[in-house]
Motif scaffolding. Structure first.
Motif, short mmCIF file in Angstrom:
data_model
loop_
_atom_site.label_atom_id
_atom_site.label_comp_id
_atom_site.label_asym_id
_atom_site.label_seq_id
_atom_site.Cartn_x
_atom_site.Cartn_y
_atom_site.Cartn_z
N ARG A 1 2.75 -12.45 0.79
CA ARG A 1 3.11 -13.05 2.06
C ARG A 1 4.51 -12.60 2.47
O ARG A 1 5.51 -12.97 1.84
N THR A 2 4.56 -11.81 3.53
CA THR A 2 5.83 -11.23 3.97
C THR A 2 5.86 -11.13 5.49
O THR A 2 4.83 -11.23 6.17
N ILE A 3 7.06 -10.90 6.00
CA ILE A 3 7.26 -10.52 7.40
C ILE A 3 7.52 -9.02 7.41
O ILE A 3 8.41 -8.53 6.71
N GLY A 4 6.76 -8.28 8.20
CA GLY A 4 6.94 -6.85 8.28
C GLY A 4 7.89 -6.46 9.39
O GLY A 4 7.88 -7.05 10.48
N LEU A 5 8.75 -5.48 9.10
CA LEU A 5 9.71 -4.97 10.08
C LEU A 5 9.25 -3.64 10.62
O LEU A 5 8.42 -2.95 10.02
N ALA A 6 9.79 -3.26 11.75
CA ALA A 6 9.37 -2.03 12.42
C ALA A 6 9.58 -0.79 11.57
O ALA A 6 8.86 0.21 11.72
N ASP A 7 10.56 -0.82 10.67
CA ASP A 7 10.84 0.36 9.84
C ASP A 7 10.01 0.38 8.56
O ASP A 7 10.23 1.22 7.69
N ASN B 1 7.81 -7.52 13.39
CA ASN B 1 6.65 -7.35 14.27
C ASN B 1 5.31 -7.62 13.58
O ASN B 1 4.25 -7.47 14.19
N MET B 2 5.34 -8.03 12.30
CA MET B 2 4.10 -8.27 11.56
C MET B 2 4.26 -9.51 10.69
O MET B 2 5.35 -9.82 10.21
#
Length: 507
Positions: free
Chosen positions: A375-381, A309-310
């Motif tokens: 640089r990353t993709i963030g997850l809901a947890d 989500n990020m």
């Protein structure tokens, strides 16, 4: 932009709900300080229509929750004292907060001058080891930029007693002011710090006030649209942004094809961005000012795609627009702000995902200027998936002297969003004074500040229901390089605007 785009509108605490657990607003934590000699409002959540009783210092007032599960009960004024227990009772349910004091409460706000932490201050060690002060407490409001006014502070948040272990995290200016005033008044003191470095005053003024200025009417309306319908607000911003690009970059329309997930970028050079593209060693970039396009690909499992989500991209020099699988997720216009973009559900997909960025240099460097690890993709947890270090890159048009207009919700130049997320949740609390330490970010428009600073003071006084709330306005002593000869100074004009506002205000 350093705030999640979709989080600006998500979870507005003011949206109605039919039922809620018995609870207190986050500002009422253990160790809180309440303003003496003023009616004390206490509020929170409960089942719709539920009857409640609030007790503090031996005084109890009854009330009930409204149809949306919100309640607010006002206790009579109390003199300085405590510690007390604040208790809310509804039937068999009870919620309480311990070690509550009544005294003076100061609200401190502004940019980095106010945000600057006590542990960084000159001779900080002397204050740090001064010992525990049971009657001096502070609360740091978490940074939160939102498109709609919030009823609740972003968590976690808590009042802290000043101790050698805690005081270093307090605002230095706010702490030393509060400590000094406590020495004069001899009462418990609490100070609330709601500040954000680099921000302009426009972000701290409520929308109803700011939109009365013609230059901001459309921007405030766009923020409100974004808060009410995030997808529609993003589409409108993309239309405005692309119209700007078509007007300033002759290749903009043709290069739109480069955001498509299926576009073949295999012939583009590969780079690991870690600073200015001028220092990357890539052919044609050493002295290049203008547009560059970046693309990378990441593979996600179905579970990862559902939780993603990020998008975190670190700092970008200077102006960017960013797409995920062809969907615009954000853009920003300040080189030192980290890009943290909320991504709507369904945009990330199982399997191959393409991230595309259009970057316009600001004349100094250009490119993805942070470390690859940022640089990353963030997850809901809260977990993060690293993006590949290597990106595909392609030069676009050579352009100089251009500034891409930011979205009206982009920090640090946002309109009303900091009021929405960091001041609106405090409304109901009473304060002894508000201290304002800001100005450098508005130094380029000092004449306008003569209107904006009085507007902010009127706005806050009206919203807090304290028409005579004193404001303490601080001028920074110096800003920028020392002048070697007499000349025009926007900073001198800004200081004059501050002095003008104070001279023309009775409080």
């Amino acid at each position: 932009m350093a705030v999640p785009l979709l989080a600006l509108a998500a979870g507005c605490a003011c949206l109605p709900g039919q039922a809620a657990e018995l609870g207190l607003a986050r500002i009422f934590s253990d160790h809180a300080v309440l303003q003496r000699d003023q009616p004390i409002a206490v509020w929170g959540t409960a089942d719709a229509g539920r009857k409640l009783a609030v007790t503090l210092g031996g005084r109890t007032v009854n009330g009930s929750a409204d149809a949306h599960g919100k309640w607010k009960i006002q206790l009579p004024p109390q003199p300085a004292g405590g510690p007390y227990t604040l208790t809310v009772t509804s039937g068999a349910q009870t919620v309480s907060r311990a070690d509550i004091l009544v005294g003076d409460v100061y609200l401190c706000s502004g940019q980095s001058n106010m945000e600057f932490a006590q542990h960084q201050a000159t001779n900080a060690i002397g204050a740090t080891y001064a010992g525990r002060n049971e009657t001096l407490r502070f609360l740091n409001v978490p940074k939160n930029s939102t498109a709609a006014p919030q009823d609740e502070l972003k968590g976690p948040v808590e009042w802290k007693v000043v101790t050698p272990e805690t005081v270093g995290d307090a605002s230095a200016v706010c702490y030393y002011m509060a400590r000094s005033l406590q020495g004069s008044y001899k009462v418990p003191v609490g100070f609330v710090n709601a500040s954000w470095g680099g921000t302009t005053i426009q972000g701290w003024i409520g929308g109803e006030s700011l939109r009365t200025l013609g230059d901001y009417k459309a921007g405030v309306a766009a923020v409100a649209q974004f808060g009410a319908d995030t997808a529609a607000g993003m589409r409108a911003e993309e239309a405005r942004n692309e119209a700007w690009w078509r007007a300033h970059d002759p290749a903009a329309t043709a290069q739109r094809a480069w955001i498509a997930p299926g576009f073949d970028d295999s012939a583009w050079p590969t780079v690991t961005p870690a600073g200015s593209w001028k220092d990357s060693g890539l052919a044609g970039f050493k002295d290049f000012d203008g547009v560059a396009w970046y693309r990378t690909t990441v593979t996600l499992t179905q579970a990862q795609a559902q939780a993603a989500n990020m998008l975190h991209l670190g700092p970008v020099d200077t102006y960017d627009t960013t797409w995920v699988n062809g969907v615009r997720v954000g853009g920003a216009s300040t080189s030192w702000m980290w890009r943290d973009y909320a991504v709507p559900a369904g945009v990330f997909r199982p399997g191959r995902n393409v991230i595309a960025m259009r970057v316009l240099s600001g004349g100094q460097g250009g490119g993805l200027s942070g470390a690859p690890s940022s640089r990353t993709i963030g997850l809901a947890d809260g977990q993060a998936i690293p993006l590949p270090a290597a990106w595909k890159v392609q030069r676009g048009s050579a352009l100089k002297g251009l500034s891409v207009p930011p979205a009206p919700w982009d920090v640090p130049t946002s309109l009303t969003t900091l009021y929405n997320g960091m001041i609106a949740p405090l409304v109901g609390y009473k304060f002894k004074l508000a201290a304002w330490y800001q100005g450098e970010s508005n130094a380029g428009a000092a004449q306008e500040y003569r209107t904006l600073l009085p507007m902010l003071m009127r706005d806050w006084r009206q919203r807090f229901g304290q028409p005579a709330l004193p404001f303490f306005v601080v001028q920074l002593t110096s800003f920028g390089s020392p002048a070697k000869a007499p000349g025009q100074s926007g900073w001198a004009e800004l200081r004059d605007a501050q002095a003008y506002a104070v001279a023309n205000d009775a409080h």
